[in-house]
Design a protein around this motif. Structure first.
Motif, short mmCIF file in Angstrom:
data_model
loop_
_atom_site.label_atom_id
_atom_site.label_comp_id
_atom_site.label_asym_id
_atom_site.label_seq_id
_atom_site.Cartn_x
_atom_site.Cartn_y
_atom_site.Cartn_z
N LEU A 25 -50.99 137.44 -131.49
CA LEU A 25 -50.65 136.03 -131.70
C LEU A 25 -49.15 135.83 -131.89
O LEU A 25 -48.58 134.85 -131.37
CB LEU A 25 -51.42 135.49 -132.92
CG LEU A 25 -52.94 135.38 -132.75
CD1 LEU A 25 -53.60 135.00 -134.07
CD2 LEU A 25 -53.28 134.35 -131.67
N SER A 26 -48.50 136.73 -132.61
CA SER A 26 -47.05 136.59 -132.78
C SER A 26 -46.34 136.79 -131.45
O SER A 26 -45.34 136.11 -131.16
CB SER A 26 -46.54 137.57 -133.83
OG SER A 26 -46.88 138.90 -133.50
N SER A 27 -46.86 137.68 -130.61
CA SER A 27 -46.27 137.90 -129.28
C SER A 27 -46.43 136.67 -128.40
O SER A 27 -45.49 136.25 -127.71
CB SER A 27 -46.93 139.10 -128.60
OG SER A 27 -46.73 140.28 -129.34
N VAL A 28 -47.62 136.08 -128.41
CA VAL A 28 -47.88 134.88 -127.61
C VAL A 28 -46.98 133.73 -128.06
O VAL A 28 -46.40 133.00 -127.24
CB VAL A 28 -49.36 134.48 -127.69
CG1 VAL A 28 -49.59 133.10 -127.04
CG2 VAL A 28 -50.24 135.53 -127.00
N GLY A 29 -46.85 133.56 -129.38
CA GLY A 29 -45.97 132.50 -129.89
C GLY A 29 -44.54 132.69 -129.45
O GLY A 29 -43.86 131.73 -129.05
N ALA A 30 -44.05 133.93 -129.49
CA ALA A 30 -42.68 134.21 -129.06
C ALA A 30 -42.52 133.98 -127.56
O ALA A 30 -41.47 133.48 -127.10
CB ALA A 30 -42.31 135.65 -129.42
N MET A 31 -43.54 134.32 -126.77
CA MET A 31 -43.47 134.12 -125.32
C MET A 31 -43.38 132.64 -124.98
O MET A 31 -42.62 132.23 -124.09
CB MET A 31 -44.70 134.75 -124.65
CG MET A 31 -44.68 136.27 -124.65
SD MET A 31 -46.21 136.99 -124.01
CE MET A 31 -46.04 136.53 -122.27
N PHE A 32 -44.14 131.80 -125.69
CA PHE A 32 -44.07 130.35 -125.46
C PHE A 32 -42.68 129.83 -125.80
O PHE A 32 -42.12 128.99 -125.08
CB PHE A 32 -45.11 129.63 -126.31
CG PHE A 32 -46.45 129.49 -125.64
CD1 PHE A 32 -46.60 128.71 -124.50
CD2 PHE A 32 -47.56 130.13 -126.14
CE1 PHE A 32 -47.83 128.57 -123.87
CE2 PHE A 32 -48.81 130.01 -125.53
CZ PHE A 32 -48.94 129.23 -124.39
N SER A 33 -42.11 130.32 -126.89
CA SER A 33 -40.81 129.80 -127.33
C SER A 33 -39.69 130.18 -126.36
O SER A 33 -38.69 129.47 -126.25
CB SER A 33 -40.47 130.34 -128.73
OG SER A 33 -40.16 131.72 -128.68
N ALA A 34 -39.86 131.32 -125.66
CA ALA A 34 -38.81 131.80 -124.77
C ALA A 34 -39.13 131.58 -123.29
O ALA A 34 -38.42 132.07 -122.41
CB ALA A 34 -38.57 133.29 -125.02
#
Length: 420
Positions: A25-34
């Motif tokens: 989930l933290s990876s997915v959130g970071a991918m959306f932000s970038a």
């Protein structure tokens, strides 16, 4: 992006979300932000599991499940009891010795803790052993399974760093046995102080009888180590061989496994494998994002910028691993930190096999420390001892493991001499 990645990671970890989902989930959130392409998500998750060496994990999980159902643990305990029955606190010595023997079979510290606890804690309670000491000894002795081959943690490290799994297996023997011997010595002094009972006379006939019953179990680690080191089979093939061997002796020699037990055995192995596979896949995604942001290189430069003293740097690395082990299980911790810390260790002239043992011992201590020590929680559930009381009783065991860790760190020959 890095701030969002680590921010989400910490928040989800504090909220108690399972670590596999924390990483994903933290990876997915970071991918959306970038604005990373989401196709990377599926690519990284599946590519991480598309690995022949990683196939060893479900196979050793299956071997461990067969072991727990097949009477193998009981025969190892009986053999140890036949040797140490005439010593005060015999059951304590049996736990420490059985931890070493079982470590060479299942590959999982948590599984060994559960198996030892189920067999030994009720017996120790009957004989008026201190409940906190009993639970701490079971948790610590069971955790040795993470160090002594075949270790799932060492397999993950070997795949992550492209190190020889066979060399790692051999290098883990001396540290694992040394830790077990340390537990044995400590248990002896506790037993003398508390006047814990003996369990009967030791006789050559009794030892021989119990050895004959346990010999099939005791051959399992020998087959694995000699087979892999001798080039007869790979670690993955060894997992398949030892699973078949464990099933054969459990079903046809010990006759403990019946046809009705097979679905349960495979279900337990599949469940454990699913948990580890989820962690491996999500850790791969998380690690890829770290690499894309060059975070490992920045951390390496930071550590090397603190000091050029190799002794101080190794102490810093050990301290970092001990802290991480308090919050992360060994699998994700190795996959996240090995790519970061291995280059630092190499720059200090540390052999990659030696560093693997250093890393795994640190993370094994993490199994026994709050707030996320898995073996500690298993022992607490089996024994009924509250976590904080158990943590206090575990302190001498931490000291023993840290002593061996420092010896491994600063005397490379302890691990490297056996792989030359």
């Amino acid at each position: 992006m890095a701030a969002i990645l680590f921010g989400l990671f910490l928040v989800l970890l504090i909220l108690g979300v399972p670590i596999g989902f924390v990483l994903a989930l933290s990876s997915v959130g970071a991918m959306f932000s970038a604005d990373y392409p989401l196709v990377i998500l599926s690519q990284r998750l599946f590519t991480a599991l598309d690995s022949f060496p990683f196939m060893a994990i479900p196979l050793f999980m299956l071997a461990g499940s067969i072991m727990s159902h097949g009477g193998i643990t009981k025969r190892i305990v009986d053999f140890a009891l036949s040797i140490f029955g005439n010593i005060k606190g015999a059951l304590a010595h049996v736990v420490a010795t059985s931890g070493i023997m079982m470590g060479g079979i299942s590959g999982s510290g948590v599984a060994d803790t559960a198996a030892l606890g189920a067999v030994m804690v009720p017996e120790m309670k009957k004989r008026k052993y201190d409940a906190g000491f009993s639970a701490a000894l079971v948790a610590a002795s069971g955790s040795i399974g993470l160090i002594i081959p075949p270790s799932i943690a060492l397999i993950i490290y070997g795949v992550t760093t492209q190190s020889s799994i066979g060399d790692l297996f051999v290098a883990g023997i001396i540290p694992g046995v040394a830790i077990g011997v340390g537990f044995f010595i400590y248990s002896y002094f506790v037993a003398r102080k508390k006047d814990y009972p003996k369990e009967g006379k030791v006789s050559a006939k009794g030892v021989w009888t119990s050895f004959k019953k346990a010999v099939w179990s005791l051959l399992m680690p020998v087959i694995i180590i000699l087979g892999i080191r001798g080039g007869v089979f790979t670690a993955t093939e060894g997992g398949a061989i030892i699973s078949v061997y464990a099933f054969f002796i459990s079903a046809f020699i010990y006759k403990e496994i019946k046809l009705k037990d097979i679905p349960k055995i495979f279900y337990d192995a599949a469940l454990s494998t699913a948990v580890i596979s989820t962690i491996i896949a999500s850790t791969s995604l998380f690690g890829w994002l770290l690499s894309s942001e060059q975070i490992p290189q920045k951390i390496t430069a930071f550590l090397l910028g603190i000091t050029d003293n190799p002794i101080l740097l190794l102490l810093i690395i050990n301290l970092l691993l001990l802290i991480v082990g308090m919050f992360l299980d060994s699998g994700p911790a190795i996959m996240l930190l090995a790519p970061i810390l291995a280059p630092v260790a190499q720059s200090l002239g540390v052999d990659m096999v030696q560093f693997g043992i250093i890393m795994v011992i640190n993370l094994t201590i993490g199994l026994l420390t709050p707030p996320v020590g898995t073996s500690m929680y298993v022992a607490s559930n089996v024994s009924g001892v509250p976590i904080m009381r158990l943590a206090k009783k575990l302190m001498p065991f931490w000291l023993i493991m840290i002593t061996v860790l420092l010896l491994i760190t600063f005397i490379p020959g302890i691990t490297t001499m056996v792989i030359q």
